[in-house]
Design a protein around this motif. Structure first.
Motif: not given
Lengths: 184, 184, 184, 184, 184, 184
Positions: E13-39
């Motif tokens: 577990l790590r703080p998710l600070e603004p400079w990690r925006a690319e990592e977050l986008l990649a994470n969400v892109d990989r899981g977009r359908e699953h993550i977006g199913e309910h939220i």
């Protein structure tokens, strides 16, 4: 409404207020290659909106008492200027900079304008240390620092990237007692 | 750094920037009763903080290109000034005002300073209509409007309260073609 | 939630809050040529975003207690409105304005709505002087000022540019004692 | 300028705009103990400045289209009100609340005012779910929720501290189809 | 600079600070359908600018002490995270949420990360009530709430629209005494 | 939630977030004289409000990606810290600083913490030049710069006033290639 003579050639120093954004853009457009050789100023003024934004930012510094920008006019044309990039009055430190389009080079305009600016900083604002930061390769700007009686305090190695190469930055300065002692 | 001569008596007009808050306070303190007789300016400058706030507000107007304030110096002392209270460049309208401490009254200083200000508004900024709003009882300020060649457009009845009484306000104005035609 | 009757024809006055931006845009779109003949209001509402921005700005004035905007509905359709463009409660002065689409002209709707607005300004908010500023050529709006019992204070010559020509602006006003005395 | 009748007893609902801060303070002062028994509203209105701040905050919500506050007047006196504490139009959810001074209790004023508010939320703003959050011990407020035809969705255990004790909060709600079906 | 072990599988577990925006986008892109199913989280992160905006908003909550966001890394890749969507320290209430891309599902990562987050909220920040809000159909997230020892406080009926259908939201919670008593 | 070991003595580095304002104030109070001998940090933290303001300002820098502050804990007590006073990621330059209360001096804590910070700046954030600015008389801080393998770039003469005397400031720096080459 205001203009201070820079000498017998009729050059003038004037406040560079936001409504002069078109003149600044024309000045930078004429000297873009030369002005941008060592400093980022030219890259910050690329169209009317960015020119206005830069002048607005300096007007905000006047309001906050943390900086200012003044233009040099020669034969009715804005050809360059001097600016107080940062000014910390309680701490007594300010950094002065300049820009000039090529047609106006070689007349000592920047040196004359910088003298007025430093006079104002030292005599009217109580600034103790005036800095001049310049890329090591910018020999003409370094010559101005020497003419202003400044001392080289050091070299900030590889301090900023400019067109793909990291540049060393020399820090020159003059202290208030030095400045006042050197006045004729 | 800047000063424009107002005439043979050595009076000067200078930008009144925020760092001059102490001078403005001293000026208003010396003339508080006289300055406050007809206008609210004196009531807005009661200590260093309010003096700084007023000058900061005008510096913000310079940044936004909607107004400015300039001081009149006589024998090295700030004795009053002229200001552009509002300026709407796209609409071509600006309102000019003034203040003066009693020791400087009777020398035509305000008229001279206002002339420079209107010259700047008309010739450099393209303002078409310059207004001068004044309480009907303020005969000396009305005399300035006349000397400036202005026309009375009307009287805004009971337009603001001042020390318990609602004052009529006269609106005087000069249009750019009138101003330029009247120049010697 | 709120509506005030404007008379026997079922016309209503309602607060024009930001969520009504679509209705305002439709209203201005229907009357764009007529509304824009003398005033700039039509030019400020050209799409949903600008309509929302205008209503948001007026909602901010309600929050700051410096203005308001209310709409006139006829047969369920927003056809125009009245607004307090500026309001200075400590000074006791407010400026009222209006707009109307052509299908609703000639029924006295603006006069009725303005009466309610001035009643509110004078009786509930303690405003002493209510202004109505109008282009000299806008005869129908001047007729409203007369019907409201206002006095012409003067003519601000060539006060703003509209479609290429500078317009004279008449300043009409009614004072609180006059307004109250004229009530039936 | 606006008032909606709440019934035969002459009670009125009006927008509670920032200029009414004195009336709100007087209302809360009269009912401070009763109003503050279960909710924090009374603690947020303790002097004229805090009263104005609360009304200003709600006026900002009107501007942002995220909430509103309206007052209940009885015999010319502000005695309480209803408010939309939060409103999320895209999501279709809003939370309604209320306050009342003791002299006005027992007349059904809050129920009547809340009905108007929910009508506006559902019919004019397209809100799908209207919430009513109330401390479990606040039996009179729970009775209002029942009279409004609301359903208890759950109990948020120990949800906020009030005068030293953590309170359970019941969440009641009515959905748009339920609300419309229950209308006479 | 910081990482807390989530267990023997090397998850961090790590703080998710603004400079990690690319990592977050990649994470969400990989899981977009699953993550977006309910939220709605996935819909808020669609490109680098929106990813940076979301992380900036959470960094502002850290500054204001009203929320935070932390990421889960598995084998050097950001695969999901836990967040404190709202935190009201004076009131003692916070809402915790989570997201996870499908490749990381089934390992208990969210439960482990949420335990650390709730420990921090209860033991270090004095939060009394920790909430977990979840769509009724989101069985895996409800299973996490059960594993965390939470109690279902109620069901907010038809609480938000998601892909065309209004969803019921279950509110689960754990109180500080419950949390501390359940610790081994 | 996060802590990084600084070595065998159990010292820890943790993010110094705004909610830790009380700990920071206690730390500075214990070391006020020592910490304030050469730097202004101690003068900026004089009560809970100023402590919170300083931490809030650094949290804003995290949000803007322009700086950060981290604390050093020894035996459960905050005894000092390291901070990134300025960070310009596009330009690749950052300035690192530190403070320490006297009881923790002599253990190499600042050197250890600064190493972690520079590792983060160079390896994770792509900073090319890390600066360390220090009063010429601050021999212990200069010793840290040497231990970090830094080079003295120059001396900014009489650069700031501290307790009535203007201090020379040495600028030390390490470049990314130097830092990486020196790693064991």
């Amino acid at each position: 409404m205001y203009a201070t003579s820079l000498g017998a050639d009729g050059a003038l120093l004037r406040p560079l207020e936001p409504w002069r954004a078109e003149e600044l853009l024309a000045n930078v457009d004429r000297g873009r290659e030369h002005i941008g050789e060592h400093i980022g100023f030219a890259d910050a003024v690329t169209d009317l909106a960015s020119s206005r934004a830069l002048l607005h930012a300096y007007a905000e510094r006047v309001a906050a008492d943390t900086g200012r920008i003044d233009g040099i006019w020669l034969d009715g044309t804005l050809v360059g200027g001097v600016l107080v990039r940062t000014m910390d009055v309680p701490r007594g430190v300010a950094e002065v900079g300049c820009w000039l389009e090529p047609s106006a080079v070689g007349k000592g305009l920047v040196t004359r304008a910088a003298r007025l600016m430093i006079d104002w900083l030292v005599a009217e604002r109580g600034i103790h240390r005036v800095e001049w930061c310049v890329a090591s390769e910018n020999t003409s700007s370094i010559a101005v620092a020497r003419r202003l009686g400044m001392t080289k305090d050091g070299v900030l190695r590889e301090s900023y990237p400019h067109r793909g190469v990291r540049k060393d930055v020399e820090v020159w300065s003059v202290l208030a007692p030095e400045w006042l002692a050197a006045k004729p």
